[in-house]
Design an enzyme around this catalytic site. Structure first.
Site, PDB file in Angstrom:
ATOM      1  N   HIS A 268       0.781  -1.384  -0.216  1.00  0.00           N
ATOM      2  CA  HIS A 268      -0.337   0.472   0.216  1.00  0.00           C
ATOM      3  C   HIS A 268       0.776   0.973   0.049  1.00  0.00           C
ATOM      4  CE1 HIS A 268      -3.387  -2.789   0.314  1.00  0.00           C
ATOM      5  NE2 HIS A 268      -2.902  -2.655   2.200  1.00  0.00           N
ATOM      6  N   ASP A 319      -4.845  -8.270  -3.311  1.00  0.00           N
ATOM      7  CA  ASP A 319      -5.276  -7.702  -1.699  1.00  0.00           C
ATOM      8  C   ASP A 319      -6.449  -8.924  -1.392  1.00  0.00           C
ATOM      9  OD1 ASP A 319      -5.555  -7.057   0.575  1.00  0.00           O
ATOM     10  OD2 ASP A 319      -5.407  -5.321   0.346  1.00  0.00           O
TER      11      ASP A 319
END
Length: 452
Positions: A268, A319
């Site tokens: 991220h 993810d």
């Protein structure tokens, strides 16, 4: 030996026409351009290397779409996380394997040929370790073996609930290990990979919320020369709590204390200052971007223009697996930058194709982050490749980079026609060869989980 013939193929030297590829023992033995197809060749319109998916939580594929009902107040990552915890506490090893297999089938059908499994669902539902401590890792390896997806397994160290070593919560009980147990998990995970072609092992200290500095150092030490992945700066609240704990922001703390280098991947890294952005780029670490999940969770937008301008390396991952698609991740990455800057074609150099820029960056960054053997359509490289359907409306009459632009921005997964991994065809006509059996098993799992 298998012979492939591509009307157009993206090789390390660029696009070439009429490319005949010889596959032997899972590798490209020869690649010849300007060759007519011969009888028996498997003929495709467009051939490109397979992409790495550098960040997955496979079990979350089973809860995709289940957190889309608004609560009594504003919903955030933190409210979504409670739904995820409840789902994670239900799953048996058999069910986790079935869900992972479904996710991996979808990854292959979308153009991914390797996954980085950030694996933290370790223990039994009551929190006690299984008799074989790495049983859940074994199930991930089994799902990869069944589907043919290459695997970089990243067992996760998860010890605490938040910064400073606060005790874990009841909802986290299946994730939590002390350092001795984690060392055994890493060892067992390595054993689970022994028979998987091209598999790699790393470690993943979950985040600065979930490990102390001492835990982080111990976990990284278990990686040997393998990759080290960590969630960092995904949420504003995380940044604020890290500052309250340490006086530094998460990426800043890691840059100052963790000796980041090319083995590291920061997942991220959404909320960075310009200084952090430049320093992370200079470190050689990869930014692991998950644009679809980051949009789903309302995380924010990664500062990609500054990071790329500073020479930063990035890859993409699915993810939470709320939507599985290689093109979807690349498209969302670019579109978020367009919305942020109110511009178009943000991540391409002047005059260059945006699809090509995204594809090549994700291929290089993902390969590095997952400790994968360098690939591509080149002699000696692993035979991991994706054929696109030249008859798709978004690819008709396109050549060269326009094919990547059409795939990523106008077609998505429907344009994937065939996929080979380790020289074995695992997707034909857009469908995984085991799709029916894997899908039936997955449906049975969901019937039980949704009935509770």
């Amino acid at each position: 030996m298998t012979m492939l013939h591509a009307a157009q193929a993206l090789t390390p030297t660029g696009w070439q026409a009429d490319v005949r590829l010889t596959v032997a023992a899972g590798r490209f033995a020869a690649i010849e351009a300007g060759r007519a197809p011969e009888p028996g060749d498997a003929r495709v319109a467009v051939l490109v290397p397979g992409l790495p998916n550098l960040h997955s939580h496979a079990f979350q594929r089973g809860m995709a779409g289940l957190a889309e009902r608004r609560g009594p107040s504003s919903d955030t990552f933190w409210t979504w996380r409670e739904t995820m915890y409840r789902f994670a506490l239900r799953m048996t090893p058999d069910e986790a394997e079935a869900v992972a297999a479904q996710a991996y089938v979808e990854m292959l059908e979308s153009g991914f040929t390797r996954v980085g499994e950030f694996h933290y669902l370790h223990h039994a539902p009551d929190g006690r370790p299984y008799g074989r401590v790495a049983e859940m890792a074994e199930r991930i390896a089994a799902a990869a073996a069944l589907t043919g997806l290459r695997l970089t397994l990243l067992p996760v160290l998860y010890r605490w609930s938040t910064f400073g070593g606060a005790p874990s919560t009841e909802g986290q009980r299946r994730f939590v290990s002390d350092l001795d147990l984690f060392a055994r998990l890493v060892e067992g995970s390595g054993a689970a990979l022994r028979d998987l072609p091209g598999a790699a092992l790393g470690v993943a200290p979950h985040s600065l919320r979930a490990v102390t500095p001492e835990d982080l150092a111990a976990a990284a030490g278990l990686a040997a020369d393998g990759p080290v992945h960590i969630h960092a700066a995904e949420q504003v609240r995380e940044v604020e709590e890290c500052q309250a704990w340490s006086g530094a922001r998460p990426v800043q703390w890691l840059l100052d204390h963790a000796a980041l280098d090319g083995r590291w991947c920061l997942i991220h890294a959404t909320h960075m200052t310009p200084d952090e952005t430049a320093r992370l780029a200079a470190s050689g670490a990869v930014a692991g971007l998950c644009p679809v999940t980051e949009a789903s969770l309302g995380d924010g937008i990664f500062p990609a223009p500054g990071f790329v301008a500073a020479g930063g390396r990035y890859g993409v991952g699915t993810d939470s697996n709320v939507l599985v698609g290689a093109a979807d991740e690349l498209r969302q990455l670019e579109y978020a930058q367009r919305l942020e800057g109110r511009q178009r074609n943000v991540l391409a150099a002047p005059g260059a194709s945006t699809g090509r820029a995204l594809f090549e960056a994700a291929l290089a960054g993902g390969t590095q982050a997952l400790a994968a053997e360098a690939g591509g359509l080149a002699p000696g490289a692993p035979a991991d490749c994706v054929a696109l359907d030249g008859a798709d409306p978004a690819l008709l009459e396109r050549r060269g980079d326009a094919l990547l632009d059409g795939w990523i921005f106008a077609a998505g997964s429907r344009a994937v026609d065939a996929v080979w991994v380790d020289g074995r065809q695992v997707v034909a006509g857009g469908r995984h060869v085991a799709q029916e059996a894997v899908g039936a098993r997955y449906a049975g799992v969901l019937r039980r989980l949704m009935a509770e």
